[in-house]
Design an enzyme around this catalytic site. Structure first.
Site, PDB file in Angstrom:
ATOM      1  CG  ASP A  93     -52.164 -16.278   8.412  1.00 40.76           C
ATOM      2  OD1 ASP A  93     -50.990 -16.274   8.796  1.00 40.76           O
ATOM      3  OD2 ASP A  93     -52.524 -15.649   7.392  1.00 40.76           O
ATOM      4  CE  LYS A 102     -50.335 -19.617   7.530  1.00 43.86           C
ATOM      5  NZ  LYS A 102     -49.583 -18.875   8.544  1.00 43.86           N
TER       6      LYS A 102
HETATM    7  P1  NDP Z   1     -55.545 -10.157  10.808  1.00 44.70           P
HETATM    8  O1  NDP Z   1     -56.605 -10.694   9.944  1.00 44.70           O
HETATM    9  O2  NDP Z   1     -55.790 -10.076  12.282  1.00 44.70           O
HETATM   10  O3  NDP Z   1     -55.125  -8.686  10.330  1.00 44.70           O
HETATM   11  C1  NDP Z   1     -54.674  -8.451   9.040  1.00 44.70           C
HETATM   12  C2  NDP Z   1     -54.454  -6.962   8.852  1.00 44.70           C
HETATM   13  O4  NDP Z   1     -53.796  -6.753   7.629  1.00 44.70           O
HETATM   14  C3  NDP Z   1     -55.744  -6.181   8.791  1.00 44.70           C
HETATM   15  O5  NDP Z   1     -55.518  -4.900   9.268  1.00 44.70           O
HETATM   16  C4  NDP Z   1     -56.039  -6.167   7.293  1.00 44.70           C
HETATM   17  O6  NDP Z   1     -56.838  -5.080   6.869  1.00 44.70           O
HETATM   18  C5  NDP Z   1     -54.643  -6.050   6.709  1.00 44.70           C
HETATM   19  N1  NDP Z   1     -54.610  -6.721   5.403  1.00 44.70           N
HETATM   20  C6  NDP Z   1     -54.911  -8.016   5.136  1.00 44.70           C
HETATM   21  N2  NDP Z   1     -54.813  -8.279   3.835  1.00 44.70           N
HETATM   22  C7  NDP Z   1     -54.455  -7.112   3.267  1.00 44.70           C
HETATM   23  C8  NDP Z   1     -54.205  -6.730   1.925  1.00 44.70           C
HETATM   24  N3  NDP Z   1     -54.303  -7.611   0.918  1.00 44.70           N
HETATM   25  N4  NDP Z   1     -53.835  -5.442   1.710  1.00 44.70           N
HETATM   26  C9  NDP Z   1     -53.728  -4.560   2.736  1.00 44.70           C
HETATM   27  N5  NDP Z   1     -53.977  -4.870   4.012  1.00 44.70           N
HETATM   28  C10 NDP Z   1     -54.327  -6.120   4.269  1.00 44.70           C
HETATM   29  O7  NDP Z   1     -54.247 -11.035  10.494  1.00 44.70           O
HETATM   30  P2  NDP Z   1     -52.911 -11.202  11.360  1.00 44.70           P
HETATM   31  O8  NDP Z   1     -52.613  -9.948  12.091  1.00 44.70           O
HETATM   32  O9  NDP Z   1     -53.039 -12.474  12.117  1.00 44.70           O
HETATM   33  O10 NDP Z   1     -51.821 -11.462  10.227  1.00 44.70           O
HETATM   34  C11 NDP Z   1     -51.082 -10.411   9.623  1.00 44.70           C
HETATM   35  C12 NDP Z   1     -49.830 -10.975   8.987  1.00 44.70           C
HETATM   36  O11 NDP Z   1     -49.031 -11.609   9.982  1.00 44.70           O
HETATM   37  C13 NDP Z   1     -50.039 -12.031   7.898  1.00 44.70           C
HETATM   38  O12 NDP Z   1     -49.010 -11.906   6.935  1.00 44.70           O
HETATM   39  C14 NDP Z   1     -49.859 -13.332   8.651  1.00 44.70           C
HETATM   40  O13 NDP Z   1     -49.483 -14.394   7.781  1.00 44.70           O
HETATM   41  C15 NDP Z   1     -48.726 -12.939   9.587  1.00 44.70           C
HETATM   42  N6  NDP Z   1     -48.558 -13.770  10.760  1.00 44.70           N
HETATM   43  C16 NDP Z   1     -49.582 -13.945  11.644  1.00 44.70           C
HETATM   44  C17 NDP Z   1     -49.397 -14.712  12.776  1.00 44.70           C
HETATM   45  C18 NDP Z   1     -50.443 -14.831  13.827  1.00 44.70           C
HETATM   46  O14 NDP Z   1     -50.134 -15.396  14.883  1.00 44.70           O
HETATM   47  N7  NDP Z   1     -51.647 -14.309  13.660  1.00 44.70           N
HETATM   48  C19 NDP Z   1     -48.137 -15.433  13.001  1.00 44.70           C
HETATM   49  C20 NDP Z   1     -47.095 -15.110  12.050  1.00 44.70           C
HETATM   50  C21 NDP Z   1     -47.340 -14.335  10.971  1.00 44.70           C
HETATM   51  P3  NDP Z   1     -58.388  -5.304   6.515  1.00 44.70           P
HETATM   52  O15 NDP Z   1     -59.043  -5.537   7.818  1.00 44.70           O
HETATM   53  O16 NDP Z   1     -58.800  -4.069   5.835  1.00 44.70           O
HETATM   54  O17 NDP Z   1     -58.416  -6.512   5.616  1.00 44.70           O
END
Ligand code: NDP
Length: 447
Positions: A167, A127
């Site tokens: 991510d 990662k």
């Molecule tokens: P994105 O950046 O596309 O979206 C993240 C979302 O979560 C946004 O809505 C963001 O809001 C919110 N967010 C991020 N950080 C925080 C925080 N500290 N507090 C509250 N809200 C938060 O990321 P992903 O959708 O790709 O990833 C989301 C989760 O899924 C993560 O845990 C990631 O590790 C996991 N994941 C992702 C994969 C992938 O293929 N993308 C695969 C497996 C797991 P804002 O825009 O306001 O920051």
């Protein structure tokens, strides 16, 4: 309580990785599950597999200098933790978020070991990321950052060595810039060096949707195992990024009604069900805040600033934003509100107290290692297509994803049963994931 031998392993992890609290939490969760395995397999202890597995094979930390649109110079810190390559090349995403530090990267990488193993596909675990905040930055600034980041990272990558993906904060735009710079520096069109690519240049169908869709498929299996389904159920999804949007899409197709989602500023409640086209327009096309969704949707939808989405009652919860977003109190509120199933779209979104609450209440709880494994599984399928210079249809790719999720679900249940913890998906995922990596490590000798 941990098995005595595992307590010593954990103490050692605490001592050697001081201050990395998320990493400690991720390690402890695995250790709590694998006690029973040691009784059946003394060879793991004899060969110090558990001690070895929690020490990364390699950790890379580097400076990322870049210039903003006004000519001001910024310095960020980049990371790549290559944790385990017993099953294949290091595989795992890059996170760009101001909170990123070594402890977060290591927790994500350690989760990835067991998740990748659980998919049954030939991928090791890593990662990476940077403490860079893409929010509010222009496309040119993001491009310059990505180019600088890859100018250091490229020397550690390769389709047979280490294969990153996206991510938080790293989506299609960033992957394009990263791949472009890799290609330029190396003078090689090595498609399999990164996944999550655009369809125009070697990306795979369903990769964008895979984590969210996969999570919905996994929860559907959990509901099926309890003789029920998504049909007509009230669902809350946290986040509104890549995972959340496609979880909402698939849940809606499966008959669920998603009534709320969130971002880091607050949440939106939309009792008629989230309007997916509008959500995609606001978040994916315009890259704006969720409050804009509520403004445009009009009556019926409300934006609640600065509060947790888990106060909205639901039957199914899909935490899909970030780590440690469901506290013990949030979990209690969810149980009181009638929640019967939780599927973790995000990595480690539920705090240990929350997991305890769900367990005690008999909620079907699908941990991220299992429930969000569809993303990395589809990345492995992207690598497979790149290696054979082939590209599969959307329908075929989605069917493969669904089979993989159903298989992971079945193996979690079966393993939990075998080890005397029926219905415990956390134990099932940790033990099954651990055993495959541990056996490979034994076979490869002391390396
Ligand atoms: P994105 O950046 O596309 O979206 C993240 C979302 O979560 C946004 O809505 C963001 O809001 C919110 N967010 C991020 N950080 C925080 C925080 N500290 N507090 C509250 N809200 C938060 O990321 P992903 O959708 O790709 O990833 C989301 C989760 O899924 C993560 O845990 C990631 O590790 C996991 N994941 C992702 C994969 C992938 O293929 N993308 C695969 C497996 C797991 P804002 O825009 O306001 O920051």
């Amino acid at each position: 309580m941990l098995h005595e031998r595992l307590e010593a392993v954990y103490d050692n992890v605490l001592r050697r990785n001081a201050g990395e609290t998320e990493f400690h939490q991720a390690v402890r969760e695995v250790l709590e599950s694998i006690g029973p395995v040691l009784g059946k397999h003394p060879e793991y202890a004899e060969q110090k597999i558990i001690e070895r597995i929690f020490e990364p094979e390699r950790q890379i930390i580097f400076r990322v200098p870049w210039e903003d649109d006004r000519g001001e110079v910024h310095i960020n810190r980049g990371f790549r933790v290559e944790f385990n390559s017993a099953l294949g090349p290091y595989k795992g995403g890059l996170r760009f978020h101001p909170s990123v530090y070594l402890g977060i990267v290591k927790f994500l990488a350690v989760e990835q070991i067991f998740k990748n193993s659980l998919t049954g596909l030939p991928i090791g675990a890593g990662k990476g990321g940077a403490d860079f905040d893409p929010k509010g930055r222009s496309d040119r600034e993001v491009m310059r950052f990505c180019q600088s980041f890859m100018t250091e990272l490229y020397r550690h990558l390769g389709e047979h060595t280490d294969v990153p993906a996206g991510d938080i904060g790293v989506g299609g735009r960033e992957i394009g810039y990263l791949f472009g710079q890799y290609k330029r520096i190396t003078n090689r069109y090595e498609s399999g060096v990164i996944t999550g690519k655009g369809l125009a240049y070697g990306g795979a169908q369903v990769r964008t949707e895979a984590t969210g869709y996969g999570c919905a498929f996994f929860v559907e299996e959990m509901l099926k195992a309890r003789g029920t389904s998504f049909d007509g159920r009230r669902v809350v999804v946290s986040g509104s990024g890549n995972v959340a949007v496609y979880a909402i899409e698939k849940v809606s197709e499966l008959g669920g009604v998603v009534v709320a989602c969130s971002d880091s500023s607050g949440y939106v409640v939309d009792e008629k069900g989230i309007d997916l086209d509008l959500l995609k327009q606001v978040k994916e096309v315009e890259r704006r805040r969720l409050s804009v969704y509520a403004d445009r949707r009009g009556a019926g939808a409300a934006y609640v600033a600065g509060r947790s989405v888990w106060e909205v009652p639901c039957e199914v919860a899909l935490p899909s934003a970030t780590q440690n977003e469901i506290t013990g109190k949030d979990a209690e509120a969810l149980v009181r509100g009638g929640c019967v199933a939780v599927g973790e779209g995000a990595n480690m979104p539920t705090m240990p107290e929350g997991i305890r609450v769900f367990r005690e209440a008999g909620v079907a709880f699908g941990p991220g290692k299992a429930a969000n494994a569809g993303g990395v599984a589809t990345s492995a399928l992207e690598m497979q297509q790149n290696a054979s210079r082939d590209s599969w249809t959307f329908e075929f790719s989605e069917r493969r994803l669904q089979e993989i999720m159903s298989d992971i679900h079945a193996r979690c249940l079966e393993t939990a049963d075998t080890y005397g913890m029926p219905g415990d998906y956390v134990a099932g995922a940790n033990i099954d994931g651990f055993r495959r990596v541990a056996d490979a490590m034994l076979a490869l000798g002391l390396i």
